[in-house]
Design a protein around this motif. Structure first.
Motif, PDB file in Angstrom:
ATOM      1  N   TYR A 811      38.025  32.947  49.570  1.00 48.10           N
ATOM      2  CA  TYR A 811      39.305  33.346  50.161  1.00 48.10           C
ATOM      3  C   TYR A 811      40.481  32.748  49.390  1.00 48.10           C
ATOM      4  N   ALA A 812      40.250  31.584  48.754  1.00 50.91           N
ATOM      5  CA  ALA A 812      41.311  30.935  47.991  1.00 50.91           C
ATOM      6  C   ALA A 812      41.737  31.746  46.772  1.00 50.91           C
ATOM      7  N   ARG A 813      40.933  32.727  46.354  1.00 47.95           N
ATOM      8  CA  ARG A 813      41.303  33.573  45.220  1.00 47.95           C
ATOM      9  C   ARG A 813      42.227  34.708  45.645  1.00 47.95           C
ATOM     10  N   SER A 814      42.428  34.871  46.943  1.00 46.65           N
ATOM     11  CA  SER A 814      43.329  35.912  47.432  1.00 46.65           C
ATOM     12  C   SER A 814      44.749  35.603  47.002  1.00 46.65           C
ATOM     13  N   GLY A 815      45.497  36.635  46.695  1.00 45.17           N
ATOM     14  CA  GLY A 815      46.882  36.445  46.330  1.00 45.17           C
ATOM     15  C   GLY A 815      47.328  37.356  45.217  1.00 45.17           C
ATOM     16  N   ALA A 816      48.508  37.077  44.667  1.00 43.50           N
ATOM     17  CA  ALA A 816      49.136  37.933  43.658  1.00 43.50           C
ATOM     18  C   ALA A 816      48.767  37.454  42.257  1.00 43.50           C
ATOM     19  N   TRP A 817      48.306  38.397  41.416  1.00 45.18           N
ATOM     20  CA  TRP A 817      47.869  38.120  40.046  1.00 45.18           C
ATOM     21  C   TRP A 817      48.502  39.161  39.118  1.00 45.18           C
ATOM     22  N   ALA A 818      48.714  38.775  37.859  1.00 44.86           N
ATOM     23  CA  ALA A 818      49.271  39.716  36.886  1.00 44.86           C
ATOM     24  C   ALA A 818      48.908  39.283  35.473  1.00 44.86           C
ATOM     25  N   ASP A 819      48.830  40.274  34.576  1.00 43.76           N
ATOM     26  CA  ASP A 819      48.754  40.019  33.139  1.00 43.76           C
ATOM     27  C   ASP A 819      50.189  39.881  32.657  1.00 43.76           C
ATOM     28  N   LEU A 820      50.568  38.674  32.246  1.00 45.46           N
ATOM     29  CA  LEU A 820      51.969  38.415  31.943  1.00 45.46           C
ATOM     30  C   LEU A 820      52.448  39.137  30.695  1.00 45.46           C
ATOM     31  N   SER A 821      51.514  39.739  29.925  1.00 48.11           N
ATOM     32  CA  SER A 821      51.937  40.546  28.776  1.00 48.11           C
ATOM     33  C   SER A 821      52.330  41.951  29.194  1.00 48.11           C
ATOM     34  N   ASN A 822      51.958  42.333  30.416  1.00 44.26           N
ATOM     35  CA  ASN A 822      52.375  43.620  30.966  1.00 44.26           C
ATOM     36  C   ASN A 822      53.656  43.424  31.762  1.00 44.26           C
ATOM     37  N   SER A 823      54.525  44.380  31.702  1.00 52.48           N
ATOM     38  CA  SER A 823      55.808  44.249  32.376  1.00 52.48           C
ATOM     39  C   SER A 823      55.769  44.918  33.742  1.00 52.48           C
ATOM     40  N   GLY A 824      56.131  44.127  34.803  1.00 50.16           N
ATOM     41  CA  GLY A 824      56.367  44.690  36.126  1.00 50.16           C
ATOM     42  C   GLY A 824      55.171  45.280  36.820  1.00 50.16           C
ATOM     43  N   GLN A 825      53.944  44.826  36.517  1.00 51.11           N
ATOM     44  CA  GLN A 825      52.767  45.379  37.160  1.00 51.11           C
ATOM     45  C   GLN A 825      51.744  44.273  37.391  1.00 51.11           C
ATOM     46  N   GLY A 826      50.829  44.501  38.341  1.00 47.42           N
ATOM     47  CA  GLY A 826      49.833  43.501  38.668  1.00 47.42           C
ATOM     48  C   GLY A 826      49.006  43.923  39.862  1.00 47.42           C
ATOM     49  N   ALA A 827      48.296  42.954  40.445  1.00 55.11           N
ATOM     50  CA  ALA A 827      47.399  43.247  41.564  1.00 55.11           C
ATOM     51  C   ALA A 827      47.505  42.143  42.602  1.00 55.11           C
ATOM     52  N   VAL A 828      47.236  42.490  43.866  1.00 52.63           N
ATOM     53  CA  VAL A 828      47.132  41.511  44.945  1.00 52.63           C
ATOM     54  C   VAL A 828      45.754  41.666  45.559  1.00 52.63           C
ATOM     55  N   PHE A 829      44.982  40.559  45.577  1.00 51.39           N
ATOM     56  CA  PHE A 829      43.603  40.594  46.043  1.00 51.39           C
ATOM     57  C   PHE A 829      43.484  39.985  47.436  1.00 51.39           C
ATOM     58  N   ASP A 830      42.483  40.456  48.156  1.00 52.85           N
ATOM     59  CA  ASP A 830      42.133  39.921  49.476  1.00 52.85           C
ATOM     60  C   ASP A 830      40.630  39.688  49.491  1.00 52.85           C
ATOM     61  N   PHE A 831      40.207  38.431  49.349  1.00 51.65           N
ATOM     62  CA  PHE A 831      38.791  38.076  49.407  1.00 51.65           C
ATOM     63  C   PHE A 831      38.460  37.623  50.821  1.00 51.65           C
ATOM     64  N   ASN A 832      37.421  38.206  51.392  1.00 50.77           N
ATOM     65  CA  ASN A 832      37.079  37.900  52.778  1.00 50.77           C
ATOM     66  C   ASN A 832      35.614  37.461  52.869  1.00 50.77           C
ATOM     67  N   PRO A 833      35.334  36.166  52.752  1.00 47.56           N
ATOM     68  CA  PRO A 833      33.950  35.683  52.812  1.00 47.56           C
ATOM     69  C   PRO A 833      33.204  36.038  54.096  1.00 47.56           C
ATOM     70  N   PRO A 834      33.847  35.984  55.291  1.00 45.37           N
ATOM     71  CA  PRO A 834      33.075  36.328  56.495  1.00 45.37           C
ATOM     72  C   PRO A 834      32.502  37.744  56.461  1.00 45.37           C
ATOM     73  N   LEU A 835      33.237  38.685  55.869  1.00 44.54           N
ATOM     74  CA  LEU A 835      32.750  40.064  55.780  1.00 44.54           C
ATOM     75  C   LEU A 835      32.016  40.339  54.467  1.00 44.54           C
ATOM     76  N   GLY A 836      32.133  39.425  53.520  1.00 50.16           N
ATOM     77  CA  GLY A 836      31.514  39.650  52.223  1.00 50.16           C
ATOM     78  C   GLY A 836      32.149  40.789  51.454  1.00 50.16           C
ATOM     79  N   VAL A 837      33.492  40.904  51.539  1.00 51.78           N
ATOM     80  CA  VAL A 837      34.199  42.044  50.953  1.00 51.78           C
ATOM     81  C   VAL A 837      35.406  41.540  50.157  1.00 51.78           C
ATOM     82  N   MET A 838      35.672  42.212  49.035  1.00 57.15           N
ATOM     83  CA  MET A 838      36.915  42.026  48.298  1.00 57.15           C
ATOM     84  C   MET A 838      37.672  43.335  48.303  1.00 57.15           C
ATOM     85  N   PHE A 839      38.976  43.268  48.625  1.00 58.21           N
ATOM     86  CA  PHE A 839      39.841  44.444  48.563  1.00 58.21           C
ATOM     87  C   PHE A 839      41.045  44.068  47.718  1.00 58.21           C
TER      88      PHE A 839
END
Length: 943
Positions: A811-839
């Motif tokens: 769950y600690a990996r959840s949050g906002a991530w980006a490739d800093l060489s790309n401009s203005g784009q990235g991803a936000v992850f939601d890791f949920n260990p109780p359900l065993g799912v990443m979205f």
């Protein structure tokens, strides 16, 4: 994606926020549409065709007690005709009440003013005019219509009132001295009004009794008296409760350290007498409490009770030992003010009081004013008076419930004492039990729109050094912490006589159990409303410290350095104590809460650290028998023994009909009540289930901007009005409140997986309100005119939001991530260990995007995969593309698989996303994004 993290994160080399916008005061009101106000008086009024008003009978109006007709010329004042709503308006009213307490509703905590309730849900103007005209035609005077348009006030002679309602008013003798008025037969009204009139209040006498008992004690001024603030007989001591003791016993110490004192809140205390300001000042000096003097409010149609008493006579009648009713009422007001004011010393206090007006109890006039004044006098109301259901009519219970429902819709929280006669509220408090008693509750408590507060007593064997220090600290504090409790029941008085003195509790005979009243221990079935809801200390043995010069207890030291003080007991102390706690809730939540009962029971339905469960074990009674009066029940003794009186109810695990859900740890209640936005465990995926394929993936970085100043960043994936993808980012500061203001940003001009320059600008404003760990609401106002409220639900299960410590596992990996060489784009992850799912949601642009592509150049994908504990590499992540939605509207959408990805974490702040698109407009594109976390890693991240 617009990587707009604030200046304190400059080490991440991310562009700063261009501006933080203030919340727009003109956000659109998302209220429900007005219900149709159909006229209910549709026929010509013919006084010869009459219908009975049902539910008006009172049990004590018996022929055996009848003492003749009320003289024809007797003027009756402050009578009230209660009205009905049309079925459509009643349904809309009930629905709006539910929505106000639903965090997912656009109407969550959207309180109305009394006049707004009248306009939207009150009787139609035509009906009010028709009913008023009928009253005048009967020789009665119409004195006004409440702002809620649900009550018409009128007055007139006993003869005119009797004629209008087809009955005769008689006097009835109750007991040896009390005289009450009631109709000799069921009142009637013209049949043409039957659909519009619910009942009439004031034809039957309603009498309310203050729910307290006091004893006079003496204490040395200094802290050397031992044991502290105690009444000892031999080695057996009874400890009194000072404000500092209350804080320690009921868990307020931590809240105090956080500045919780009720600042900015107003508590209305209802009564029938003023207080002596000298008593309040002396109380504060002796207990080291700096509280505010109450502002006295006399209702416009009330009667001023006059100045407070400051002395008493030791001889004659009334006297110090036998005070007048007015002095008793002053004692009640003094107790209530000092209890509410010491729990919430920063709160403003209003003492709304009226003496008896005609045959109408002044408390009723104070109550109506506290609810229907526009604007309202206070958001919190405390009532420490009672009148049993058995002595009142169904119509009275219904009318009070209607008034309390109005208070709830206005955001007012109402607290009422449960009563001092155990399960037999019609019994006379603090007197010898009479035979033939029956079960009844305080009629005020019958409404589910009030919080009924019962009483406890410290358990057997707790007057020891385990729980109390042998000496006082400043303010006469001697409690060490929580003291185990039983039910308040003191069946034997100081003269060893049997008495009625126990916490009220039981089941309403008039009003049904609310749907929210569910928790372990709540009786099954569809019986009436169960009371009490919660409890606080109410015993005389361990009474509350107080000062009242008119009772020879000025708290002013004499030449011997000693002073006299009052020891208060009874559930009168419980209601204002809970009102003070409510002021702390409002302060922390930064807003009024309305009816708090649904939330109290929701907390009680699960595992919690909020309630001190009162059980037989905690009472210390080893041979608990419900038929024998003791502190494990609220049964009454007989006149000659602890057994043989009215059998009440026993305490037990969970909820019981004696102490409700139990007493409170107030600091834990505050922590549980208001979900602070400044906590990482709110990080995750949120959406309105009614709108397909759109939502938010957010990250909260606690304390990023300083102490109690976190940052919320979220990607919002959605559509325009014709099904084309759009995405925004929202960002703003979150504090210890559950409400935060955000700016909405739009980033344009980018190209997929490219450093092509982008531009980001603020395009609107938003307010997010977290109702709890799984529900929220987002109000938005775009610069282009779009406004609305989105009810949000967490789509993946809560990980550890209720008791946040550290972020567990992946769950600690959840949050906002980006490739800093790309401009203005990235991803936000939601890791949920109780359900065993990443979205995840990936915010990017079209492969052929140009600086002039505008919003049509935006694109977003969602990603999902199963996760296993301990893994740092996630293969087989599916990439999805969605289309066909409509911004903030339900629509039929299409979601298809367009590729796959692999996500590899090398640390808590670095990862790689290998992607490959196999179909759709991005087919053939593949590559690797070197991802960096845009904020510091959350506590608990180990990889």
């Amino acid at each position: 994606m617009a990587q707009t993290i604030p200046t304190t994160c400059h080490t991440t080399r991310i562009r700063l926020l261009p501006r933080m916008l203030a919340l727009c005061a003109g956000l659109a009101f998302a209220g429900a549409a007005f219900a149709q106000g159909a006229n209910l008086v549709t026929k010509r009024i013919d006084v010869r065709q009459r219908s009975e008003l049902t539910g008006q009978h009172v049990a004590w109006a018996k022929s055996a007690y009848e003492r003749g007709a009320v003289p024809a010329g007797t003027q009756l004042q402050a009578l009230q005709l209660t009205l009905k709503r049309s079925p459509e308006r009643q349904q809309a009213f009930d629905q709006y009440l539910l929505e106000q307490q639903d965090p997912a509703s656009p109407n969550y905590h959207r309180w109305l003013r009394p006049s707004e309730i009248g306009e939207r849900f009150g009787a139609s103007q035509a009906d009010i005019e028709a009913i008023s005209a009928w009253l005048r035609s009967q020789g009665l005077r119409v004195d006004g219509v409440t702002n809620s348009r649900m009550m018409i006030r009128f007055s007139g002679s006993a003869a005119a009132v009797g004629k209008a309602f087809g009955t005769q008013l008689h006097w009835y003798r109750i007991g040896n001295t009390e005289k009450r008025m009631a109709p000799a037969s069921q009142p009637q009204i013209p049949s043409a009004l039957a659909d519009a009139v619910d009942g009439v209040v004031g034809l039957s006498t309603m009498r309310f009794t203050p729910l307290h008992r006091q004893q006079l004690d003496e204490q040395a001024l200094g802290a050397k008296a031992s044991p502290a603030m105690s009444n000892c007989v031999g080695n057996v001591c009874s400890h009194y409760v000072s404000p500092g003791d209350f804080d320690k016993i009921y868990g307020l110490t931590r809240a105090r350290s956080q500045g919780m004192n009720g600042s900015g809140q107003t508590i209305a205390i209802l009564g029938r007498a003023r207080v002596h300001e000298g008593d309040i000042q002396a109380f504060g000096e002796r207990t080291n409490v700096t509280m505010k003097n109450p502002v006295v409010v006399i209702p416009p149609d009330g009667t001023d009770p006059g100045p407070p008493a400051t002395t008493c006579s030791e001889t004659g009648t009334p006297s110090c030992d036998e005070p007048s009713d007015l002095v008793k009422d002053q004692g009640e007001a003094t107790l209530d003010v000092t209890r509410a004011g010491s729990v919430a010393p920063g709160a403003d206090l209003k003492l709304i009081v009226s003496a008896k007006t005609g045959d109408t109890d002044g408390l009723i006039l104070s109550l109506i004013h506290s609810i229907d004044a526009d604007p309202i006098e206070a958001s919190i109301i405390s009532i420490s008076f009672g009148s049993c259901e058995g002595d009142n009519s169904q119509a009275a219970a219904t009318g009070l419930d209607q008034a309390f429902a109005q208070a709830a819709m206005q955001g007012q929280s109402v607290f009422v004492s449960s009563g001092d006669a155990g399960a037999a509220d019609c019994a006379s408090y603090f007197t010898e039990p009479e035979p033939g008693l029956s079960r009844s509750i305080n009629i005020f408590c019958a409404s589910g729109h009030v919080t009924c507060v019962g009483g406890t007593i410290f358990g057997l064997g707790t007057d020891t050094n385990e729980y109390w220090t042998p000496g006082n600290t400043l303010g006469f504090v001697s409690a060490k912490g929580y003291v185990p409790e039983g039910a308040w029941n003191e069946p034997i008085d100081n003269e060893s006589k049997y008495q009625v003195a126990a916490t009220g509790g039981g089941v309403s005979s008039y009003l049904r159990r609310p749907a929210w009243q569910q928790a372990p221990g709540v009786p099954a079935g569809t019986q009436g409303r169960y009371v009490p809801d919660v409890s606080f200390g109410a015993s005389i043995k361990n009474g509350y410290f107080g000062c009242m010069a008119a009772s020879q207890a000025s708290c002013i030291p004499g030449a011997d350095n000693k002073f006299r003080f009052i020891r208060w007991g009874g559930t009168s102390a419980s209601a204002p104590s809970m009102a003070g706690v409510a002021a702390l809730i409002n302060q922390k939540a930064q807003g009024t809460q309305g009816n708090i009962n649904p939330r109290l029971y929701a907390i009680g339905a699960g595992q919690n650290n909020v309630y001190h469960d009162v059980t037989v074990e905690s009472s210390g009674v080893t041979d608990c028998t419900v038929g024998t009066a003791s502190i494990c029940n609220n049964s009454l003794p007989s006149a000659t023994a602890l057994s043989g009186g009215l059998q009440g109810y026993a305490v037990g695990p969970g909820y019981d009909l004696v102490t409700g859900l139990g007493s409170l740890d107030a600091s834990n209640l505050l922590d549980t009540w208001s979900v602070s936005g400044n906590r990482f465990p709110l990080t995750g995926t949120w959406a309105n289930p009614a709108t397909d394929s759109q939502g938010f993936v957010m990250e909260i970085s606690p304390n990023l901007l300083g102490a109690s100043r976190g940052n919320l960043f979220a990607g919002w994936f959605t559509y325009d009005g014709v099904g084309v993808q759009r995405w925004y980012t929202i960002q703003g500061e979150v504090g210890n409140s559950n409400v935060a203001s955000m700016s909405i940003y739009q980033t344009l001009g980018g190209r997929f997986d490219s450093s092509q320059a982008t531009s980001t600008q603020a395009v609107g404003e938003a307010v997010i309100t977290f109702g709890d760990c799984s529900h929220a609401a987002l109000e938005y106002a775009f610069d282009d005119g779009r406004t609305g409220t989105i009810p949000l639900q967490r789509l993946l299960s809560d990980v550890n939001c209720a008791t946040p410590q550290t972020a567990p596992g992946a769950y600690a990996r959840s949050g906002a991530w980006a490739d800093l060489s790309n401009s203005g784009q990235g991803a936000v992850f939601d890791f949920n260990p109780p359900l065993g799912v990443m979205f995840g949601a990936w915010y990017t642009f079209a492969p052929n995007g140009t600086s002039g592509s505008g919003a049509n150049g935006q694109h977003w994908f969602t990603m999902q995969a199963s996760i296993t504990p301990g893994a740092s590499v996630y293969n087989n992540i599916t990439i999805y593309d969605s289309s066909g939605g409509v911004f903030d509207q339900p629509a039929t959408t299409q979601t298809v698989t367009v590729g796959n990805a692999k996500l590899s974490f090398s640390s808590c702040t670095a990862a790689k996303l290998d992607y490959q698109f196999t179909s759709g407009s991005f087919a053939g594109h593949s590559g690797t994004l070197d991802l960096s976390r845009l904020t510091p890693a959350p506590a608990g991240c180990t990889n």
